[in-house]
Scaffold this active site. Structure first.
Site, PDB file in Angstrom:
ATOM      1  N   THR A  50      -7.469   0.051   5.766  1.00  0.00           N
ATOM      2  CA  THR A  50      -6.033  -0.386   5.267  1.00  0.00           C
ATOM      3  C   THR A  50      -5.792  -1.262   5.901  1.00  0.00           C
ATOM      4  OG1 THR A  50      -5.406   2.356   5.428  1.00  0.00           O
ATOM      5  CG2 THR A  50      -3.908   1.032   5.877  1.00  0.00           C
ATOM      6  N   GLY A  89      -9.512   4.973  12.621  1.00  0.00           N
ATOM      7  CA  GLY A  89      -9.838   6.574  13.834  1.00  0.00           C
ATOM      8  C   GLY A  89     -10.976   5.512  14.430  1.00  0.00           C
ATOM      9  N   GLU A 331      -4.503   8.927   3.630  1.00  0.00           N
ATOM     10  CA  GLU A 331      -5.900   9.604   2.704  1.00  0.00           C
ATOM     11  C   GLU A 331      -4.963   9.152   0.951  1.00  0.00           C
ATOM     12  OE1 GLU A 331      -8.822   9.364   2.094  1.00  0.00           O
ATOM     13  OE2 GLU A 331      -9.452   9.407   3.630  1.00  0.00           O
TER      14      GLU A 331
END
Ligand SMILES: CCC/C=C/C(=O)SCCNC(=O)CCNC(=O)[C@H](O)C(C)(C)COP(=O)([O-])OP(=O)([O-])OC[C@H]1O[C@@H](n2cnc3c(N)ncnc32)[C@H](O)[C@@H]1OP(=O)([O-])[O-]
Ligand SMILES: Cc1cc2nc3c(=O)[nH]c(=O)nc-3n(C[C@H](O)[C@H](O)[C@H](O)COP(=O)(O)OP(=O)(O)OC[C@H]3O[C@@H](n4cnc5c(N)ncnc54)[C@H](O)[C@@H]3O)c2cc1C
Length: 572
Positions: A50, A89, A331
């Site tokens: 992303t 993350g 996701e």
């Protein structure tokens, strides 16, 4: 995963995406070079797809990887502000490597998104490498333990063999070699399949807490003069919680099914057979969205059903909510996933069925529906008799609702095209119907899998109580979506009234088994981490104990009294 079981961790992406992506897309040489040190936590990686400007529309990602044959390197670059990688993350402070998804340029042509292993921090000092600007994106709704990060690459060079080359390849002279199937580079079906099981776990935890607490909590008066009843005896409380319990069981079975299906189809893919990939993509995308939306809403129902104490973090329910809710977004954003299942699979299958093709897999019912349409309808019409007892007839009803909503969406596209709209415009003007069709398809799949599962249960008593739960799941879904069933002529108003009455009976039937049914999830106190959901039911003493530990109670007189309140008082 490492320190707190089931809580988000900076290493989640390393374990959940970096390692699995290597397993799926690395060559044997890359496995040696990256997987082994990553397994030993020398390399710590994340999955950076992303960007600030694009998450959903992958073709819109702007990061480039340009091959330079003179040095046998790729040059990774973030050309704009919006191209900065955003959200991964563990990227901010923890990782020393990232799998970066970038547009591959070689010999003057762009070949679309590919995955590259980019070292981002020095292996010893952990200082960012030259050309790498990396950091944390700041506080979020939850996930405060995780350093979701940003990454700006300024002409960073990596060797040719840092591109993950199990499928697509770039040769030393810059020649691009296509993957055997373009769909393979999408990936993500693994995690989406696993998220279904996470929905089940979040539901199981939430309803364990709420149902145990509802058996401990006494409130109000049911019969004058009698002691206050357990709040679980109120019909409205049962109506809030027992459908969540039923959904927790349903999703547990669906989660197991998705795991098995992923294993089976990915086995075929590794053996070179890609024929089932569309079914896997459609199922994992749709069920990820269906189950996370349902679980997201149900966690809040559980929290509110605990009254004031549900708002305290001691209940664990606020944390379960903030940690779970991003599954609706990451996701693959849920609406977008529903649209993938609808337009890429259901509508396509509907069209194939309409011209007489026999369909396989979860959409085979569309063939039956198409055949039925060709037969003349009985003059009397109307809904068939509805059994509020027979699970198979309910599965059939859900199937017919799904078929009817898929048809409605396909017809809407057709009508929009006839009005002169382009294919894309027609699709956008039908997308509410498409999402509704996907939702109905997934609902049918869940009900069917729940009922199929009962066949595998040998113990008569367990089978009986699970059948009651399955019936409640199916009938509650029918009541909540009665508009669809009425509109499709599958339900009459008197039948809808009978469904509501039957739901009330089922709640009463389930009441004696409710606590045992949540105990059966076998979630120990450490895992639940909830004062309200304690196995021994000793809620009040521990709530008091928990409050005593609040940091504000470390001193009898808090410093704010001396610093602010006292001076203020003396000035008034
Ligand atoms: C702890 C938290 C960790 C979180 C991590 C993250 O969030 S990581 C970041 C997570 N980020 C995201 O998840 C991003 C979400 N975005 C996406 O997944 C995609 O870009 C898209 C599907 C929205 C559209 O993409 P597009 O416009 O390029 O594609 P299209 O619609 O034109 O379809 C083309 C064809 O490909 C097919 N096909 C598509 N996907 C798959 C698949 N996975 N597999 C197999 N097949 C797939 C599709 O069926 C169609 O087939 P057809 O009809 O030609 O036979
Ligand atoms: C906690 C968390 C962790 C994350 N971890 C990672 C990670 O480790 N690695 C990583 O790469 N990413 C990660 N992400 C990013 C995540 O994958 C994206 O946020 C997600 O894919 C959604 O994309 P988006 O943010 O661009 O939303 P958008 O696509 O901008 O969505 C906004 C709205 O637009 C709508 N929309 C968009 N496209 C369409 C369409 N075609 N049709 C109809 N409606 C549409 C959506 O339905 C939504 O309502 C994480 C995100 C979060 C919140």
């Amino acid at each position: 995963s490492c320190v707190h079981p089931d809580r988000p961790e900076p290493l989640d992406l390393h374990l959940g995406m970096f390692l699995p992506t290597l397993l799926n897309q690395a060559t044997p040489e890359q496995m040696e070079r990256f997987f082994t040190p990553a397994w030993n936590l020398r390399i710590i990686g994340t999955y950076a797809q992303t960007e600030m400007g694009h998450g959903t529309h992958l073709r819109g990602l702007e990061t480039t990887a340009t091959f330079d044959p003179s040095t046998q390197e790729f040059v990774l670059h973030s050309p704009t502000i919006s191209s900065i990688k955003w959200w991964p993350g563990g990227l901010g402070k923890t990782s020393n490597h990232a799998i970066v998804l970038a547009q591959l340029h070689t010999q003057g042509r762009c070949h679309g998104l590919h995955a590259f292993i980019v070292p981002i921090r020095d292996m010893d000092t952990h200082v960012p490498l030259p050309g790498v600007v990396v950091g944390d994106i700041g506080p979020k709704f939850g996930f405060s333990e995780v350093d979701n990060g940003f990454l700006k690459l300024e002409h960073v060079r990596i060797p040719l063999d840092n591109m993950l080359m199990k499928f697509a390849k770039v040769e030393p002279d810059g020649t691009y070699v296509k993957p055997p199937s373009a769909k393979l580079t999408y990936g993500m079906v693994f995690i989406r399949s696993m998220i279904v099981g996470q929905s089940a776990l979040a539901l199981a935890k939430s309803c364990t807490i709420a149902i145990r607490y509802s058996a401990v909590r006494h409130q109000s008066e049911l019969r004058p003069g009698e002691p206050e009843p357990q709040i679980l005896n109120y019909q409205t409380q049962q109506h809030k919680l027992f459908p969540v319990l039923a959904a927790a069981y349903a999703f547990t079975f669906v989660g197991q099914y998705m795991k098995d299906t992923y294993r089976r189809i990915s086995g075929d893919i590794h053996a070179g057979d890609y024929s089932q990939l569309p079914e896997l993509h459609a199922l994992s995308a749709g069920l990820k969205a269906f189950t996370t939306w349902a679980a997201n809403a149900a966690i809040e129902v559980c929290r509110m059903s605990c009254g004031g104490h549900g708002y305290s973090r001691s209940s664990a329910l606020p944390d379960i909510y903030v940690e779970f809710t991003p599954t609706c977004t990451y996701e693959g954003e849920n609406t977008v996933m529903m649209l993938q299942t609808a337009s890429r699979y259901l509508v396509k299958s509907y069209r194939q069925a309409s011209v007489g093709q026999r369909l396989q897999g979860s959409v085979s019912y569309l063939s039956e529906a198409a055949a039925q349409r060709l037969r003349p309808r009985p003059v009397s019409g109307g809904a068939a008799p509805l059994s509020t007892q027979d699970l198979l007839s309910l599965v059939h009803l859900y199937q017919r609702r799904a078929a009817s909503l898929v048809e409605l969406a396909a017809k809407s596209i057709q009508q929009e095209l006839q009005r002169g709209r382009s294919q894309e415009e027609a699709w956008n003007h039908s997308s509410i119907d498409l999402v509704r069709a996907s939702d109905a398809h997934c609902h049918f799949v869940v009900v069917k899998l729940f009922v199929d599962k009962l066949e595998q249960v040998d113990d008569a008593a367990v089978k009986a109580v699970l059948s009651t739960l399955a019936l409640l799941y199916a009938l509650k879904g029918l009541a909540d979506n009665s508009g669809d069933f009425l509109q499709a002529g599958l339900l009459t108003v008197p039948q809808a009234t009978r469904v509501s009455a039957r739901i009330k009976e089922l709640l009463e039937e389930l009441r004696p088994d409710a606590v045992a049914l949540v105990d059966a999830f076998d979630l120990n106190d450490r895992k639940l981490n909830s004062v309200l959901g304690r196995y021994d039911g000793n809620v009040y003493e521990h709530l008091y104990e928990w409050a005593r530990q609040s940091p504000l109670n470390a001193t009898e007189v808090h410093e704010s009294f001396h610093k602010y309140l006292k001076p203020l008082r003396s000035r008034l």
